[in-house]
Design a protein around this motif. Sequence first.
Motif, PDB file in Angstrom:
ATOM      1  N   LEU A  48       3.484  34.814 -46.887  1.00  0.00           N
ATOM      2  CA  LEU A  48       2.754  34.684 -44.603  1.00  0.00           C
ATOM      3  C   LEU A  48       1.730  34.335 -44.579  1.00  0.00           C
ATOM      4  CD1 LEU A  48       4.799  38.138 -43.554  1.00  0.00           C
ATOM      5  CD2 LEU A  48       5.666  36.391 -42.937  1.00  0.00           C
ATOM      6  N   ARG A  49       0.480  34.843 -45.535  1.00  0.00           N
ATOM      7  CA  ARG A  49      -0.688  34.069 -45.486  1.00  0.00           C
ATOM      8  C   ARG A  49      -0.758  32.446 -45.365  1.00  0.00           C
ATOM      9  NH1 ARG A  49      -4.036  38.211 -49.560  1.00  0.00           N
ATOM     10  NH2 ARG A  49      -5.211  36.553 -49.018  1.00  0.00           N
ATOM     11  N   HIS A  50      -0.116  32.126 -46.042  1.00  0.00           N
ATOM     12  CA  HIS A  50      -0.263  30.127 -46.100  1.00  0.00           C
ATOM     13  C   HIS A  50       1.022  29.802 -45.286  1.00  0.00           C
ATOM     14  CE1 HIS A  50      -0.055  31.094 -50.768  1.00  0.00           C
ATOM     15  NE2 HIS A  50      -0.974  29.772 -51.081  1.00  0.00           N
ATOM     16  N   PHE A  51       0.898  30.849 -43.758  1.00  0.00           N
ATOM     17  CA  PHE A  51       1.449  30.332 -42.458  1.00  0.00           C
ATOM     18  C   PHE A  51       0.298  30.331 -41.443  1.00  0.00           C
ATOM     19  CE2 PHE A  51       6.114  32.065 -42.649  1.00  0.00           C
ATOM     20  CZ  PHE A  51       6.716  31.191 -44.233  1.00  0.00           C
ATOM     21  N   LYS A  52      -0.325  30.348 -42.073  1.00  0.00           N
ATOM     22  CA  LYS A  52      -2.439  29.991 -41.237  1.00  0.00           C
ATOM     23  C   LYS A  52      -3.143  29.788 -42.297  1.00  0.00           C
ATOM     24  CE  LYS A  52      -4.064  32.345 -37.477  1.00  0.00           C
ATOM     25  NZ  LYS A  52      -3.651  31.989 -36.283  1.00  0.00           N
ATOM     26  N   SER A  53      -3.942  28.625 -43.008  1.00  0.00           N
ATOM     27  CA  SER A  53      -4.338  28.471 -43.495  1.00  0.00           C
ATOM     28  C   SER A  53      -6.118  29.169 -43.507  1.00  0.00           C
ATOM     29  CB  SER A  53      -4.864  26.531 -43.467  1.00  0.00           C
ATOM     30  OG  SER A  53      -4.059  25.396 -43.611  1.00  0.00           O
ATOM     31  N   LYS A  61      -0.874  25.894 -55.806  1.00  0.00           N
ATOM     32  CA  LYS A  61       0.203  25.712 -55.040  1.00  0.00           C
ATOM     33  C   LYS A  61       0.851  24.077 -55.038  1.00  0.00           C
ATOM     34  CE  LYS A  61      -2.597  24.535 -50.792  1.00  0.00           C
ATOM     35  NZ  LYS A  61      -2.314  24.977 -49.067  1.00  0.00           N
ATOM     36  N   SER A  62       2.755  24.046 -54.818  1.00  0.00           N
ATOM     37  CA  SER A  62       3.092  22.849 -54.766  1.00  0.00           C
ATOM     38  C   SER A  62       3.639  22.980 -53.748  1.00  0.00           C
ATOM     39  CB  SER A  62       3.372  22.981 -56.068  1.00  0.00           C
ATOM     40  OG  SER A  62       3.984  23.264 -57.086  1.00  0.00           O
ATOM     41  N   GLY A  63       4.069  22.203 -53.267  1.00  0.00           N
ATOM     42  CA  GLY A  63       5.161  21.755 -52.299  1.00  0.00           C
ATOM     43  C   GLY A  63       4.608  21.779 -51.019  1.00  0.00           C
ATOM     44  N   SER A  64       5.489  22.019 -49.937  1.00  0.00           N
ATOM     45  CA  SER A  64       4.549  22.150 -48.337  1.00  0.00           C
ATOM     46  C   SER A  64       5.588  22.667 -47.771  1.00  0.00           C
ATOM     47  CB  SER A  64       5.107  20.840 -48.053  1.00  0.00           C
ATOM     48  OG  SER A  64       6.577  20.178 -48.071  1.00  0.00           O
ATOM     49  N   VAL A  70       4.906  18.425 -38.924  1.00  0.00           N
ATOM     50  CA  VAL A  70       3.540  18.808 -39.082  1.00  0.00           C
ATOM     51  C   VAL A  70       3.532  19.423 -40.641  1.00  0.00           C
ATOM     52  CG1 VAL A  70       1.217  17.837 -39.032  1.00  0.00           C
ATOM     53  CG2 VAL A  70       2.742  17.453 -37.667  1.00  0.00           C
ATOM     54  N   SER A  71       2.643  18.750 -42.061  1.00  0.00           N
ATOM     55  CA  SER A  71       1.849  19.635 -42.918  1.00  0.00           C
ATOM     56  C   SER A  71       0.148  20.728 -42.243  1.00  0.00           C
ATOM     57  CB  SER A  71       1.550  18.633 -43.918  1.00  0.00           C
ATOM     58  OG  SER A  71       0.683  19.881 -45.399  1.00  0.00           O
ATOM     59  N   LEU A  72       0.977  21.610 -42.997  1.00  0.00           N
ATOM     60  CA  LEU A  72      -0.222  22.623 -42.095  1.00  0.00           C
ATOM     61  C   LEU A  72      -1.705  22.372 -43.144  1.00  0.00           C
ATOM     62  CD1 LEU A  72       0.929  26.336 -42.788  1.00  0.00           C
ATOM     63  CD2 LEU A  72       0.616  24.853 -40.406  1.00  0.00           C
ATOM     64  N   ASP A  73      -1.969  21.385 -43.865  1.00  0.00           N
ATOM     65  CA  ASP A  73      -2.804  21.259 -44.401  1.00  0.00           C
ATOM     66  C   ASP A  73      -4.054  20.170 -43.571  1.00  0.00           C
ATOM     67  OD1 ASP A  73      -2.377  22.565 -46.475  1.00  0.00           O
ATOM     68  OD2 ASP A  73      -1.779  21.026 -47.712  1.00  0.00           O
ATOM     69  N   LEU A  75      -2.803  20.287 -40.075  1.00  0.00           N
ATOM     70  CA  LEU A  75      -3.130  20.565 -38.615  1.00  0.00           C
ATOM     71  C   LEU A  75      -4.567  21.310 -38.774  1.00  0.00           C
ATOM     72  CD1 LEU A  75      -0.296  20.393 -36.645  1.00  0.00           C
ATOM     73  CD2 LEU A  75      -0.535  23.273 -37.196  1.00  0.00           C
ATOM     74  N   ASP A  76      -5.141  20.581 -37.274  1.00  0.00           N
ATOM     75  CA  ASP A  76      -6.819  21.325 -37.421  1.00  0.00           C
ATOM     76  C   ASP A  76      -6.527  22.742 -37.096  1.00  0.00           C
ATOM     77  OD1 ASP A  76      -7.225  22.155 -33.775  1.00  0.00           O
ATOM     78  OD2 ASP A  76      -5.265  20.035 -34.304  1.00  0.00           O
ATOM     79  N   GLN A  77      -7.647  23.384 -36.806  1.00  0.00           N
ATOM     80  CA  GLN A  77      -8.500  25.287 -37.232  1.00  0.00           C
ATOM     81  C   GLN A  77      -8.217  25.303 -36.019  1.00  0.00           C
ATOM     82  OE1 GLN A  77      -8.200  27.224 -39.206  1.00  0.00           O
ATOM     83  NE2 GLN A  77      -8.042  25.016 -40.813  1.00  0.00           N
ATOM     84  N   ARG A  78      -7.511  24.675 -34.421  1.00  0.00           N
ATOM     85  CA  ARG A  78      -8.388  25.229 -33.320  1.00  0.00           C
ATOM     86  C   ARG A  78      -5.945  25.252 -32.766  1.00  0.00           C
ATOM     87  NH1 ARG A  78     -10.442  25.179 -28.061  1.00  0.00           N
ATOM     88  NH2 ARG A  78      -8.773  25.069 -26.309  1.00  0.00           N
ATOM     89  N   ARG A  79      -5.777  24.263 -33.110  1.00  0.00           N
ATOM     90  CA  ARG A  79      -4.593  24.313 -32.825  1.00  0.00           C
ATOM     91  C   ARG A  79      -3.167  25.864 -33.941  1.00  0.00           C
ATOM     92  NH1 ARG A  79       0.954  19.368 -33.679  1.00  0.00           N
ATOM     93  NH2 ARG A  79       1.956  20.763 -33.065  1.00  0.00           N
ATOM     94  N   GLN A  80      -4.086  25.548 -34.584  1.00  0.00           N
ATOM     95  CA  GLN A  80      -3.247  27.130 -35.743  1.00  0.00           C
ATOM     96  C   GLN A  80      -3.485  28.121 -35.335  1.00  0.00           C
ATOM     97  OE1 GLN A  80      -3.202  27.619 -39.611  1.00  0.00           O
ATOM     98  NE2 GLN A  80      -3.695  24.669 -40.203  1.00  0.00           N
ATOM     99  N   SER A  81      -5.053  28.141 -34.751  1.00  0.00           N
ATOM    100  CA  SER A  81      -5.644  29.715 -34.083  1.00  0.00           C
ATOM    101  C   SER A  81      -4.718  29.835 -32.959  1.00  0.00           C
ATOM    102  CB  SER A  81      -6.742  29.706 -33.635  1.00  0.00           C
ATOM    103  OG  SER A  81      -7.817  29.282 -35.105  1.00  0.00           O
TER     104      SER A  81
END
Length: 576
Positions: A48-53, A61-64, A70-73, A75-81
Amino acid sequence: MNIIEIRDFSFCYPDTDRDSLRHVNMEIEEGSFNVLCGKSGCGKSTLLRHFKSVLAPHGEKSGSILYQGVSLDELDQRRQSQEIGYVLQNPENQIVTDKVWHELAFGLESLGYDNSTIRLRVAEMASYFGIHQWFYRNVSELSGGQKQLLNLASVMAMHPKVLILDEPTSQLDPIAASDFLETVKKINRDIGTTVILTEHRLQDVIPWAHQVFVMDKGELITKGKPREIGEELKKQEHGMFLSMPVPMQVYAEVENDLPCPLTVSEGRRWMTELMQKVAAVHSDETQEEKKEEKTKKFRRKKEVQTEIPALKAEDLWFRYEKDGKDVVKNLSFEVGTGEFYALVGGNGTGKSTTLSLVSRVRTPYRGRILLEGRDIRSYSDRELYRGCLGVLPQNPQSMFIKKTVKEDLYSIIGGSREKQSAEYTVDMKKAEAVAGIASLTRLDGLMDRHPYDLSGGEQQRLALAKVLLLRPRILLLDEPTKGLDAEYKQELGGILKKLQEHKISILMISHDVEFVAEYADRVGLFFEGNIVTSKPAREFFAGNNFYTTAANRMARHYFPKAVTAGEVAQCLKERL
């Protein structure tokens, strides 16, 4: 359409030789209600913690993980927040301001919304969640349930598309937990927010899930709809079946061809239909005769010797401030030698404060506490905490002082460490004690991990191991089953029963009524600083409507004294 996709995702914490997550593949449909479950330490919280950078743990880690393709890596922090909301396990860890209204506005202020938008959303959330009644209060004055509801409302004020909850009810009493989970269901149903939830109270969430994912040892072992999951776990004889809703567990134990129930109401209808079939065959016996015959054996058999109580509290009064409100009022109770006594009740009623008085962390301004007939004030610290009292606090992290599990265990019995090597130099007796307690609490494979890298359930087991190494005669436990899976709860219950056989007395505070009903000898209901009733466990739960077990609510119209799933199943099998 899938809002989140996990593709062959693996993760390993630093300095460990075993992946915490291995080749996980998941698809989360937009607008769905998803439950992620598994034993303590299976990797649920790590995933679950990997669902939010910003919450993702450090490691390889490996995979995506994709969010709306869009890959979470990326995705900008504002949109994630804004779009991915996250509610933590401990309400205290998420609150950042002093006032309720400010906490609701904090996230929106951080995102730079204008005042009119903030005021509108704050008012909307306060009304929707029923917070308007305590809108101007200090956060410090709220109960645990109110704090967790405030965290949820603060997250929802940002209108997230995904709501992630990591065991959000682990520190709430049964009624507050039920209210909180009802609110989460309402959010999914009314607003269409995608919900991903890990929870050990599966009784209250699995029946409403669109999809259930089961993890074990870092792998996703099965997924599907609730009834499919139950059948699959039962077929595999997997320990996680013990966490399935009680009606499903009872159904699986009784030979029948009726549809499988998931909720208590479905279970009652299923039982009525089953019993009507039986009545047609056994019409010569009356219903009342059957009730008495099949339930009298569940009355408590254990006789507790109370000539000299292990623990006795007499007329205790306590308040935190000189002119403040009394938190504990005229409290008197006792725990017999070798007795398991449990206190249940709502958040904020004074249970944990009482435990702090009995453990001498705080002192009552009136009354006295006797341990084995001796005033607690006459004990030296060494006498009290080494061999007499063992205290497991609600927050296990407060007990961790070393960098590895092994070091933490040795520290409690005075292991010495040489500078030349990273190993402890201890005599054989200490090594055997640590090895034995690690095996008992299932910490064997975690000895080189940092205590803070353990899951909530693993931290609870480590804290218990440290307490047991001191060989206490009186054990004080504050929410010991918090974060534990059903299979280890069963093991914990067995450990506590073994301790009772050695005349160790247990005082436990718990919101886990199923565990208390299964293992406690006596139960007291705490309300407004006092114990309003104290009865043998079976008598206590058989007489309550809310503070009782799902099994008793489901079966009380036929077997009023049966309070656990095993007892209900036994009654049914004997009737059939």
